[in-house]
Design an enzyme around this catalytic site. Structure first.
Site, mmCIF file in Angstrom:
data_model
loop_
_atom_site.group_PDB
_atom_site.id
_atom_site.type_symbol
_atom_site.label_atom_id
_atom_site.label_comp_id
_atom_site.label_asym_id
_atom_site.label_seq_id
_atom_site.Cartn_x
_atom_site.Cartn_y
_atom_site.Cartn_z
ATOM 1 N N THR A 104 -1.469 -12.063 45.536
ATOM 2 C CA THR A 104 -0.794 -10.932 44.896
ATOM 3 C C THR A 104 0.732 -11.015 44.937
ATOM 4 O O THR A 104 1.308 -11.614 45.859
ATOM 5 C CB THR A 104 -1.237 -9.627 45.613
ATOM 6 O OG1 THR A 104 -0.437 -8.551 45.157
ATOM 7 C CG2 THR A 104 -1.081 -9.729 47.126
ATOM 8 N N ASP A 105 1.354 -10.376 43.961
ATOM 9 C CA ASP A 105 2.808 -10.186 43.939
ATOM 10 C C ASP A 105 3.272 -9.350 45.144
ATOM 11 O O ASP A 105 4.442 -9.404 45.517
ATOM 12 C CB ASP A 105 3.229 -9.490 42.631
ATOM 13 C CG ASP A 105 2.437 -8.219 42.324
ATOM 14 O OD1 ASP A 105 1.292 -8.099 42.805
ATOM 15 O OD2 ASP A 105 2.964 -7.353 41.600
ATOM 16 N N TYR A 128 -1.650 -4.214 52.715
ATOM 17 C CA TYR A 128 -2.353 -4.988 51.686
ATOM 18 C C TYR A 128 -1.675 -6.350 51.517
ATOM 19 O O TYR A 128 -2.336 -7.403 51.622
ATOM 20 C CB TYR A 128 -2.371 -4.211 50.354
ATOM 21 C CG TYR A 128 -2.862 -5.028 49.179
ATOM 22 C CD1 TYR A 128 -4.196 -5.426 49.075
ATOM 23 C CD2 TYR A 128 -1.981 -5.412 48.157
ATOM 24 C CE1 TYR A 128 -4.646 -6.180 47.997
ATOM 25 C CE2 TYR A 128 -2.422 -6.164 47.070
ATOM 26 C CZ TYR A 128 -3.750 -6.544 46.997
ATOM 27 O OH TYR A 128 -4.184 -7.295 45.922
ATOM 28 N N LYS A 132 -3.176 -10.010 52.620
ATOM 29 C CA LYS A 132 -3.398 -11.043 51.597
ATOM 30 C C LYS A 132 -2.608 -12.299 51.961
ATOM 31 O O LYS A 132 -3.078 -13.423 51.758
ATOM 32 C CB LYS A 132 -2.973 -10.533 50.213
ATOM 33 C CG LYS A 132 -3.841 -9.434 49.640
ATOM 34 C CD LYS A 132 -5.239 -9.900 49.257
ATOM 35 C CE LYS A 132 -5.239 -10.874 48.101
ATOM 36 N NZ LYS A 132 -6.610 -11.285 47.736
ATOM 37 N N TRP A 153 -0.541 -6.824 38.640
ATOM 38 C CA TRP A 153 -0.824 -5.731 37.707
ATOM 39 C C TRP A 153 -2.008 -6.050 36.787
ATOM 40 O O TRP A 153 -1.900 -5.985 35.558
ATOM 41 C CB TRP A 153 0.428 -5.411 36.881
ATOM 42 C CG TRP A 153 1.609 -4.912 37.635
ATOM 43 C CD1 TRP A 153 1.878 -5.077 38.970
ATOM 44 C CD2 TRP A 153 2.711 -4.154 37.102
ATOM 45 N NE1 TRP A 153 3.076 -4.482 39.287
ATOM 46 C CE2 TRP A 153 3.602 -3.910 38.162
ATOM 47 C CE3 TRP A 153 3.036 -3.681 35.831
ATOM 48 C CZ2 TRP A 153 4.795 -3.193 37.978
ATOM 49 C CZ3 TRP A 153 4.231 -2.980 35.654
ATOM 50 C CH2 TRP A 153 5.084 -2.738 36.721
HETATM 51 N N1 NAP Z 1 -6.015 -5.440 40.725
HETATM 52 C C1 NAP Z 1 -4.762 -5.918 40.725
HETATM 53 O O1 NAP Z 1 -3.855 -5.348 40.088
HETATM 54 C C2 NAP Z 1 -4.431 -7.174 41.483
HETATM 55 C C3 NAP Z 1 -3.095 -7.614 41.504
HETATM 56 C C4 NAP Z 1 -2.787 -8.785 42.193
HETATM 57 C C5 NAP Z 1 -3.780 -9.492 42.839
HETATM 58 N N2 NAP Z 1 -5.052 -9.037 42.832
HETATM 59 C C6 NAP Z 1 -6.083 -9.820 43.519
HETATM 60 O O2 NAP Z 1 -7.041 -10.229 42.561
HETATM 61 C C7 NAP Z 1 -8.331 -10.343 43.185
HETATM 62 C C8 NAP Z 1 -9.355 -9.574 42.379
HETATM 63 O O3 NAP Z 1 -8.950 -8.216 42.328
HETATM 64 P P1 NAP Z 1 -9.760 -7.133 41.480
HETATM 65 O O4 NAP Z 1 -8.753 -6.178 40.975
HETATM 66 O O5 NAP Z 1 -10.724 -7.795 40.584
HETATM 67 O O6 NAP Z 1 -10.547 -6.406 42.660
HETATM 68 P P2 NAP Z 1 -11.882 -5.544 42.644
HETATM 69 O O7 NAP Z 1 -12.235 -5.095 41.267
HETATM 70 O O8 NAP Z 1 -11.712 -4.517 43.725
HETATM 71 O O9 NAP Z 1 -12.980 -6.612 43.082
HETATM 72 C C9 NAP Z 1 -13.068 -7.094 44.398
HETATM 73 C C10 NAP Z 1 -14.537 -7.316 44.685
HETATM 74 O O10 NAP Z 1 -14.663 -7.796 46.032
HETATM 75 C C11 NAP Z 1 -15.749 -7.095 46.639
HETATM 76 N N3 NAP Z 1 -15.646 -7.077 48.096
HETATM 77 C C12 NAP Z 1 -14.960 -6.213 48.885
HETATM 78 N N4 NAP Z 1 -15.178 -6.504 50.188
HETATM 79 C C13 NAP Z 1 -16.001 -7.577 50.220
HETATM 80 C C14 NAP Z 1 -16.596 -8.319 51.262
HETATM 81 N N5 NAP Z 1 -16.385 -8.025 52.560
HETATM 82 N N6 NAP Z 1 -17.390 -9.360 50.936
HETATM 83 C C15 NAP Z 1 -17.648 -9.666 49.638
HETATM 84 N N7 NAP Z 1 -17.131 -8.978 48.611
HETATM 85 C C16 NAP Z 1 -16.316 -7.949 48.895
HETATM 86 C C17 NAP Z 1 -15.644 -5.710 46.048
HETATM 87 O O11 NAP Z 1 -16.817 -4.975 46.266
HETATM 88 P P3 NAP Z 1 -16.699 -3.361 46.383
HETATM 89 O O12 NAP Z 1 -16.211 -2.891 45.042
HETATM 90 O O13 NAP Z 1 -18.114 -2.970 46.689
HETATM 91 O O14 NAP Z 1 -15.722 -3.096 47.481
HETATM 92 C C18 NAP Z 1 -15.372 -6.036 44.584
HETATM 93 O O15 NAP Z 1 -16.562 -6.273 43.871
HETATM 94 C C19 NAP Z 1 -8.143 -9.862 44.614
HETATM 95 O O16 NAP Z 1 -7.939 -10.972 45.451
HETATM 96 C C20 NAP Z 1 -6.864 -9.039 44.568
HETATM 97 O O17 NAP Z 1 -6.208 -9.007 45.806
HETATM 98 C C21 NAP Z 1 -5.412 -7.889 42.168
#
Ligand code: NAP
Length: 283
Positions: A104-105, A128, A132, A153
């Site tokens: 992440t950023d 967070y 990460k 984002w």
């Molecule tokens: N969203 C953003 O804006 C953003 C920005 C920068 C980086 N990122 C990174 O991008 C990646 C994907 O993000 P996303 O937005 O797609 O997140 P997301 O929709 O919250 O998906 C994350 C998934 O991981 C699952 N999870 C949580 N705890 C777990 C565990 N202990 N074991 C196995 N699975 C687990 C979650 O299940 P539950 O839903 O049941 O918890 C969910 O299905 C992440 O690494 C995040 O840090 C996201």
């Protein structure tokens, strides 16, 4: 190739599975949903699954992504984002399988005036980002064949994200207050998924930044989403971060420069604005 995806039922993970399905064999895993059950925080389960499936690549999207929730529950954040990544890195190393970890950023403090490159020093402002970053370090130190892909984002026509929240809020409100002093790059999850899939089989391991190109404030992003949806009657009001108090301090500038991809001639990310019509059409 056989590619195992963690967090496969999440916003990015589901796009990664879709992007993989025509050219690779996908093994989707998550805590719940229609896929192989895997809690990445449990080392034994991670090793059992990795040694049974013997993937040729792992794309690691699972995380605790609720930024304010991480602040409230730091133990849980570290257990999932840091220890979970550590478990996967060790299991991948044990079978010589490459791993791509999504980060992440928010590993940066936002004080830099220009976009951040992969060589800038992280300094997270909250739990967070810190958890990460600990996950990034575990992956890069424990699994030689790794890619870390930092992004920002994320939005998609499904799952909880800022773009959908703005559209939902516009259904019932004629005025929306949105923070205008944090700048970043909106990133369409499908575009990031395609970039992650392009890494499968690549010998160019290491840390990358990938976002859609261009940048804006959350306020400008909200305006563009509403314009693309034809909801021009909704008034968007810019406010300062201090007028939208949250448990977590967020970086003022989190624009990521794709420094590693520039010399490779592979920086083909489209401008974030040009993803909006596709996003609206997919709703
Ligand atoms: N969203 C953003 O804006 C953003 C920005 C920068 C980086 N990122 C990174 O991008 C990646 C994907 O993000 P996303 O937005 O797609 O997140 P997301 O929709 O919250 O998906 C994350 C998934 O991981 C699952 N999870 C949580 N705890 C777990 C565990 N202990 N074991 C196995 N699975 C687990 C979650 O299940 P539950 O839903 O049941 O918890 C969910 O299905 C992440 O690494 C995040 O840090 C996201």
């Amino acid at each position: 190739m056989r590619v195992l995806v963690t967090g496969a039922c999440g916003m990015l993970g589901s796009e990664v599975c879709r992007a993989l399905e025509n050219s690779h064999t996908v093994v989707p895993t998550d805590m719940v949903g229609e896929c192989e059950r895997l809690n990445i925080a449990q080392a034994g389960s991670v090793f059992d699954l990795i040694s049974r499936v013997r993937p040729q690549m792992v794309i690691h999207c699972a995380a605790m992504t609720d930024v304010d929730g991480c602040e409230r529950e730091p133990d849980m954040a570290y257990k999932i984002n840091a220890v979970g990544s550590w478990n996967l890195a060790c299991a991948c190393a044990s079978i010589n399988c490459p791993i791509a970890g999504v980060s992440t950023d928010y590993v940066f403090d936002g004080e830099k005036e220009e976009p951040y490159t992969e060589f800038d020093t992280p300094n997270p402002l909250g739990v967070y980002g810190a958890s990460k970053l600990a996950g990034e370090l575990a992956i890069s130190q424990l699994c030689r064949k790794h890619y870390i892909v930092r992004t920002s984002w994320l939005f998609a026509p499904h799952h909880k994200n800022f773009a959908l929240s703005i559209l939902n809020a516009a259904e019932t409100r004629s005025e929306l207050k949105v923070v205008s002093d944090q700048v970043g790059s909106p990133t369409y999850a499908k575009d990031l998924a395609e970039f992650l899939v392009s890494l499968v089989g690549s010998p160019l391991f290491g840390t990358y930044h990938f976002t859609n190109s261009g940048s804006c404030s959350w306020f400008e992003f909200a305006q563009a989403i509403l314009n693309a949806a034809g909801k021009t009657e909704v008034n968007v009001v810019p406010i300062a971060s201090e007028d939208w108090p949250t448990p977590t301090k967020r970086p003022k500038n989190s624009v990521l420069r794709h420094y590693k991809m520039e010399p490779l001639g592979q920086d083909n990310a489209r401008p974030w604005q040009s993803t909006l019509d596709e996003f609206i059409a997919a709703l």
